[in-house]
Design an enzyme around this catalytic site. Structure first.
Site, short mmCIF file in Angstrom:
data_model
loop_
_atom_site.label_atom_id
_atom_site.label_comp_id
_atom_site.label_asym_id
_atom_site.label_seq_id
_atom_site.Cartn_x
_atom_site.Cartn_y
_atom_site.Cartn_z
CG HIS A 22 -1.78 1.20 1.36
ND1 HIS A 22 -1.73 1.98 2.49
CD2 HIS A 22 -2.68 1.79 0.55
CE1 HIS A 22 -2.57 2.99 2.35
NE2 HIS A 22 -3.16 2.91 1.18
CB CYS A 38 1.88 2.41 8.06
SG CYS A 38 3.64 2.48 8.35
CG HIS A 39 -1.59 2.92 5.98
ND1 HIS A 39 -0.31 2.90 5.48
CD2 HIS A 39 -1.91 4.21 6.15
CE1 HIS A 39 0.12 4.14 5.34
NE2 HIS A 39 -0.82 4.96 5.73
N GLY A 40 -2.71 -0.91 8.70
CA GLY A 40 -3.55 -2.04 9.11
C GLY A 40 -3.73 -3.16 8.12
N PRO A 53 -5.99 -1.66 3.68
CG PRO A 53 -4.96 0.46 3.68
CD PRO A 53 -5.28 -0.71 4.56
#
Length: 75
Positions: A22, A38-40, A53
């Protein structure tokens, strides 16, 4: 390329890059799953996306060896 994990499939060794697809964050391992702090995003041990994501699987490379060297083959 930094290698995080090796996967054996049908007598073939593979390594998986330790950067998320991502935004390129460094992944961590927990419970057999690769996690992006950072973003899961989450990835299974073969590098497939389990949770976004991220939409792309992790980069994977074949490994071969001879009596003296280990080779990581790029795609």
């Amino acid at each position: 390329i930094r290698v995080l994990h090796e996967v054996v499939r049908r007598q073939r060794w593979r390594c998986i890059e330790d950067r998320g697809t991502h935004k390129g964050c460094e992944l961590s391992i927990g419970g057999g799953i690769f996690n992006c702090p950072c973003h899961g995003s989450e990835f299974d041990p073969s590098g497939r996306v389990l949770e976004g994501p991220a939409e792309e699987n992790l980069k994977s490379f074949e490994i071969t060896a001879d009596n003296e060297n280990i080779y990581v083959h790029g795609s």
